[in-house]
Motif scaffolding. Structure first.
Motif, PDB file in Angstrom:
ATOM      1  N   UNK A  90       0.831  -1.210   0.000  1.00  0.00           N
ATOM      2  CA  UNK A  90       0.000   0.000   0.000  1.00  0.00           C
ATOM      3  C   UNK A  90       0.867   1.262   0.000  1.00  0.00           C
ATOM      4  N   UNK A  91       0.237   2.423   0.052  1.00  0.00           N
ATOM      5  CA  UNK A  91       0.923   3.712  -0.023  1.00  0.00           C
ATOM      6  C   UNK A  91       2.057   3.799   1.010  1.00  0.00           C
ATOM      7  N   UNK A  92       3.222   4.204   0.558  1.00  0.00           N
ATOM      8  CA  UNK A  92       4.378   4.361   1.434  1.00  0.00           C
ATOM      9  C   UNK A  92       5.264   3.132   1.510  1.00  0.00           C
ATOM     10  N   UNK A  93       4.793   2.004   0.982  1.00  0.00           N
ATOM     11  CA  UNK A  93       5.559   0.760   1.002  1.00  0.00           C
ATOM     12  C   UNK A  93       6.050   0.449  -0.400  1.00  0.00           C
ATOM     13  N   UNK A  94       7.164  -0.287  -0.485  1.00  0.00           N
ATOM     14  CA  UNK A  94       7.785  -0.514  -1.791  1.00  0.00           C
ATOM     15  C   UNK A  94       7.239  -1.723  -2.534  1.00  0.00           C
ATOM     16  N   UNK A  95       6.501  -2.589  -1.884  1.00  0.00           N
ATOM     17  CA  UNK A  95       6.092  -3.823  -2.536  1.00  0.00           C
ATOM     18  C   UNK A  95       7.252  -4.802  -2.548  1.00  0.00           C
ATOM     19  N   UNK A  96       7.312  -5.681  -3.549  1.00  0.00           N
ATOM     20  CA  UNK A  96       8.364  -6.696  -3.616  1.00  0.00           C
ATOM     21  C   UNK A  96       9.643  -6.068  -4.167  1.00  0.00           C
ATOM     22  N   UNK A  97      10.701  -5.981  -3.357  1.00  0.00           N
ATOM     23  CA  UNK A  97      11.949  -5.372  -3.845  1.00  0.00           C
ATOM     24  C   UNK A  97      12.701  -6.310  -4.779  1.00  0.00           C
ATOM     25  N   UNK A  98      13.604  -5.743  -5.548  1.00  0.00           N
ATOM     26  CA  UNK A  98      14.556  -6.527  -6.315  1.00  0.00           C
ATOM     27  C   UNK A  98      15.906  -6.389  -5.614  1.00  0.00           C
ATOM     28  N   UNK A  99      16.872  -7.179  -6.023  1.00  0.00           N
ATOM     29  CA  UNK A  99      18.159  -7.211  -5.335  1.00  0.00           C
ATOM     30  C   UNK A  99      19.290  -6.929  -6.308  1.00  0.00           C
ATOM     31  N   UNK A 100      20.310  -6.243  -5.817  1.00  0.00           N
ATOM     32  CA  UNK A 100      21.468  -5.910  -6.644  1.00  0.00           C
ATOM     33  C   UNK A 100      22.720  -5.971  -5.788  1.00  0.00           C
ATOM     34  N   UNK A 101      23.858  -6.030  -6.440  1.00  0.00           N
ATOM     35  CA  UNK A 101      25.170  -5.983  -5.776  1.00  0.00           C
ATOM     36  C   UNK A 101      25.294  -7.019  -4.659  1.00  0.00           C
ATOM     37  N   UNK A 102      24.742  -8.227  -4.878  1.00  0.00           N
ATOM     38  CA  UNK A 102      24.882  -9.272  -3.868  1.00  0.00           C
ATOM     39  C   UNK A 102      26.346  -9.631  -3.720  1.00  0.00           C
ATOM     40  N   UNK A 103      26.765  -9.813  -2.483  1.00  0.00           N
ATOM     41  CA  UNK A 103      28.106 -10.313  -2.218  1.00  0.00           C
ATOM     42  C   UNK A 103      28.094 -11.054  -0.894  1.00  0.00           C
ATOM     43  N   UNK A 104      29.240 -11.486  -0.424  1.00  0.00           N
ATOM     44  CA  UNK A 104      29.302 -12.276   0.807  1.00  0.00           C
ATOM     45  C   UNK A 104      28.913 -11.472   2.045  1.00  0.00           C
ATOM     46  N   UNK A 105      28.827 -10.145   1.929  1.00  0.00           N
ATOM     47  CA  UNK A 105      28.504  -9.283   3.066  1.00  0.00           C
ATOM     48  C   UNK A 105      27.024  -8.901   3.133  1.00  0.00           C
ATOM     49  N   UNK A 106      26.332  -8.839   1.990  1.00  0.00           N
ATOM     50  CA  UNK A 106      24.935  -8.419   1.976  1.00  0.00           C
ATOM     51  C   UNK A 106      24.478  -8.113   0.564  1.00  0.00           C
TER      52      UNK A 106
END
Length: 135
Positions: A90-106
């Motif tokens: 809903x308003x103010x929320x991002x919904x389902x995020x996507x992911x980028x720059x994955x590495x061993x730290x996060x």
């Protein structure tokens, strides 16, 4: 079978066993539950249900909000990152995020909508992030 084992019921359990290469045995080295968990989390982690992760837009124009998501422990390599589909939308929320720059730290969470106002925030809420660095 000897009398020292007592009556058996079809179940035989072993504990505190240590496998070793070679012909010389070393002393048993017990690990704490926390240490075992951290060793396992090098291969797989999930975030649990995320409650209100702030995602921000730090520029002077409207666009995508993002946030850094660190892993609980350093993973053994770059994980495959997935999610479930229960994120709040809903308003103010991002919904389902996507992911980028994955590495061993996060990894970086990206909002799926490019409508966050300049220097504004949105929230990621009620989803789970899964990270797998299996062989």
């Amino acid at each position: 079978r000897t009398n020292s084992l007592g009556q058996q019921s079809g179940t035989f359990e072993f504990s505190q066993v240590q496998m070793e290469a070679g012909s010389v045995a070393t002393e048993f080295e017990p690990r704490s539950v926390g240490e075992e968990l951290a060793l396992c989390q090098r291969y797989y982690q999930d975030s649990g249900v995320i409650s209100y992760q702030v995602m921000a837009r730090y520029t002077q124009n409207t666009g995508i909000a993002l946030a850094w998501w660190p892993w609980n422990v350093l993973m053994r390599g770059t994980p495959t990152v997935t999610t479930n589909a229960t994120w709040h939308t809903s308003t103010g929320y991002v919904g389902i995020p996507t992911f980028a720059n994955q590495n061993a730290h996060g990894c970086v969470l990206w909002a799926p909508l490019a409508d966050t106002i300049a220097n504004g925030i949105r929230y990621a809420h009620n989803g789970i992030i899964y990270a797998s660095a299996e062989l």
